[in-house]
Each structure stands twice: as C-alpha cells, then as structure tokens.
Scaffold this motif. Structure first.
Motif: not given
Length: 405
Positions: A190-192, A195-197, A230-232, A235-237
């Motif tokens: 999620i952090c990676g 950062q890319d986004y 995908t980050c969201m 986070q949901k998971l």
C-alpha cells in the motif's frame, strides 16, 4: 458464466477486455450476492443467507486438501487457495518496490520493474501489472461482501461461528500461509503503490502531439487510477482483518472461541512494528490510510511506544489511562513528560486498545486544551521543532474551539 468472465480478467490481452470483465464481475457481485442478511419469515429476526451453489473465486477449506486430481483441476480454473492469494499480494509488493520512475518512449510517466528499465516496458507487461491489481481488487470485493454480512450477524447475535467461517479468517488460518510475512507485504504494498501513484500524479501531463505517438498512453492513464483504487482495496483488506482481530479478542473474553481458532498476532501490532523499524514508510502510510477510527488507534498506539511510562506503585490500583487517547494528550501536555517522550526510545510492554468510554467522557473543549498544551510543551522541549501543516491546522482548530467556548 461468472467463471468464464473471471478467466477473461486473468488472461485478457487488451485493456478493453480487462476493464470490461472487471466491471462485469463487480456488477454481478452487486446484483447476485452469494451471501446476505435477510429477515426471517418466521419471527422477523435477521438471518444469514448463503447461496452454496454460487461460484466462488476462492478455494478455501483450511488445510484439508482434496484429491490431487481435483486440486489440479481447480488450479487450472484459476481459483485462489490461501497460497495463491499470498503469491498475488507478493507479486504486487515486488512490482511496487522494484519500480523506477521512467518515461515510456515519450512523456508519459509510469513505474515499471527495475529489471525492465534497460528497455522500454512492453504493453503486455504493463497490462499484466494492471490486470493483477484489478484482480486483487475484485477478490477484496468478494471478501468484503462475505465479511460485511457476517460481521453484521455477529454483532447482532454475538455468535462467533459467523466470523469463524468468514472467508478472510479461513484464508489467514491456513498453515500454508506465513501470516506475519503476508501482513508485512500488505503494508509495504500500500505504501509502495501510493508512492508510485503520487509520483505519476505529480508529473505534468504529456502533450497531445506526443500522446498519439505513444502506444502505451492508454495503459499508463489506466494505471494512474488503478494504482489509487488498489491502495484503497488494500486499506479495505487491512481494516477487515483488524475488525476480525478485535471481534476475536471480544469473543475470546466471552469464552466463545476454542482451540481450533488458534492464535494469531493482531495485525495492528505487526503494523506498529513495521512503522517503527521502517520509519521512511510512516508518512506515506499516514497519507494513504484515511479510516478515522483505525488511523487514530494506530497513531495513539504508535505514540505510546515513545511515551515515558509512569512509575506504578502498589497503591496505584485505580484504572490506568496511560494507553488511552487521553493519556497520550496528558503526557504531551506536561513539559517534563513531553521532553522524556521526545528522547525515549524504549518499547513499552502491552498496548491495549483505546478506552472509548474515557474518550467519550472527555469534552471537546478539554481535548482542545490538551492539544494546545501539548504543542506548547513540545516547543519548550525543543525550540527548533518543526510543526507540519496538518499540526498547525489542528492547533488552530483547537484554539478556535477554546476561544468560542
């Protein structure tokens, strides 16, 4: 039919096929849920309805494996067992952290694996990355549908069996999955990806004259949005797992769990350890993780790692507020304690959750006074301390509440 669409999502060779199959799968999930809460025809009380015949992308039966022939047949159909789900997240983690900012052919900025930076990334590689992210999002949507129905019934009846049979719980309970490693990869992914986004988002848009020359433009634009979603989904998971951990702790206190439920380190403890040992991901995590309830819980528990623990005597038999939000504010409100908090690097044993009753009993004005006092104490302890813009907003809000009360 659903299985066929699922195969298209996994093996699609074009952006149109991947996006269309993903949207269709989610639409089917909404219109034909395999599990939902319905009112009983008898007494009108809610009951859990599970459509056993419904197709499921997961093959979870804890560690009871079927025959080798059946197992291979299911793998050919692309179903995810616990190990396969772990491998999917591992792949996303590798793509997130083995990436490098590079413009493809012209001005469109995307992030590709380091192994591909010697040559322009192929559209096939980028499509595979995009497809895997959408595949992960769909699987999380399936897990969420199962989880929401079961957590609702658990809170209604306090029957732990509803959550014991939850898909997420069954995935994490598998002995074929290294739970701690999986959770660390979720956090770093999620952090990676964020950062890319953020890096893509901050890049200037390519000019129209170059966009038409770049055959990867459509995929790059899609990647921009898919990395965010995908980050969201990640986070949901994470939130669902922490909710299960909290419910399991509650069920255990009530004597509702058994030995078969096993022991699992609460996810919040793993997160705290990672944020402690890898400080550079802390700002990214706090930026992307935006759930108010769990974000506050994580921040409070993180601060407690560096807050000086008061000396407890035999006469200190009253309830302790050291590990609550109020306790953290009081600690930073005292100048000597604030200085100790800035210099202390000790890890405190035991980090119980916030006491909501104490938080509720604390008025908004009292919280604001403690916030203002905490900032003043920190400034006294360190004259060169830099207050972030978010901190300044919090201080300004606290001051306005105090002045208008």
């Amino acid at each position: 039919m659903v299985e066929a669409v699922f195969q298209i999502l996994r093996a699609g060779k074009s952006l149109e096929l991947i996006m269309s199959s993903y949207e269709l799968l989610n639409e089917i999930e909404k219109r034909f849920p395999r599990i939902y809460v319905s009112e009983s025809s008898g007494n009108g009380s809610p009951e859990l309805v599970v459509i056993e015949e419904a197709w499921l992308p997961f093959m979870v039966s804890l560690d009871v494996m079927s025959s080798e022939k059946e197992t291979n047949r299911r793998k050919l159909r692309g179903l995810f067992d616990p190990n396969g789900f772990h491998e999917l997240i591992t792949g996303l983690a590798e793509m997130a952290y083995k990436t490098n900012s590079q413009r493809l052919d012209t001005k469109v900025c995307v992030f590709i694996p380091l192994s591909l930076t010697l040559q322009p990334a192929s559209k096939t590689t980028l499509l595979q990355f995009l497809g895997n992210m959408l595949l992960f999002q769909y699987l999380v949507n399936v897990l969420e549908g199962d989880f929401l129905a079961r957590i609702s019934m658990y809170k209604e009846s306090m029957n732990w069996n509803f959550l014991r049979e939850c898909l997420i719980n069954m995935l994490l309970a598998s002995k074929r999955v290294n739970y701690r490693v999986l959770m660390k990869e979720c956090l770093h992914t999620i952090c990676g990806l964020y950062q890319d986004y953020a890096g893509i988002r901050n890049e200037p848009d390519s000019s129209d004259e170059h966009s038409s020359e770049n055959h990867n433009t459509d995929v790059a634009i899609a990647l921009l949005e898919v990395q965010r979603t995908t980050c969201m989904a990640m986070q949901k998971l994470i939130i669902m797992i922490m909710e299960i951990d909290m419910s399991k702790q509650q069920a255990n206190m009530l004597g509702l769990t058994t030995r078969s439920d096993g022991l699992r380190i609460p996810l919040i403890e793993i997160i705290l350890d990672e944020l402690t040992y890898y400080r550079k991901i802390l700002p990214r995590f706090l930026q992307i993780f935006n759930d108010p309830k769990w974000k506050l819980e994580i921040i409070v528990q993180y601060l407690l790692k560096y807050t000086a623990k008061p000396v407890r005597t035999r006469r200190s038999n009253g309830p302790s507020e050291d590990s609550t939000f109020l306790g953290v504010l009081k600690s930073f409100s005292d100048s000597s304690s604030a200085y100790m908090s800035l210099t202390s690097q000790q890890q405190l044993p035991g980090m119980p959750g916030c006491n909501e009753a104490v938080i509720d009993s604390l008025s908004l004005v009292e919280i604001s006074k403690n916030v203002a006092a905490a900032f003043n104490s920190l400034r006294e302890a360190d004259k060169k301390i830099q207050i972030s813009s978010l901190g300044k907003e919090a201080l300004f809000t606290a001051t306005m509440i105090i002045s208008t009360s």
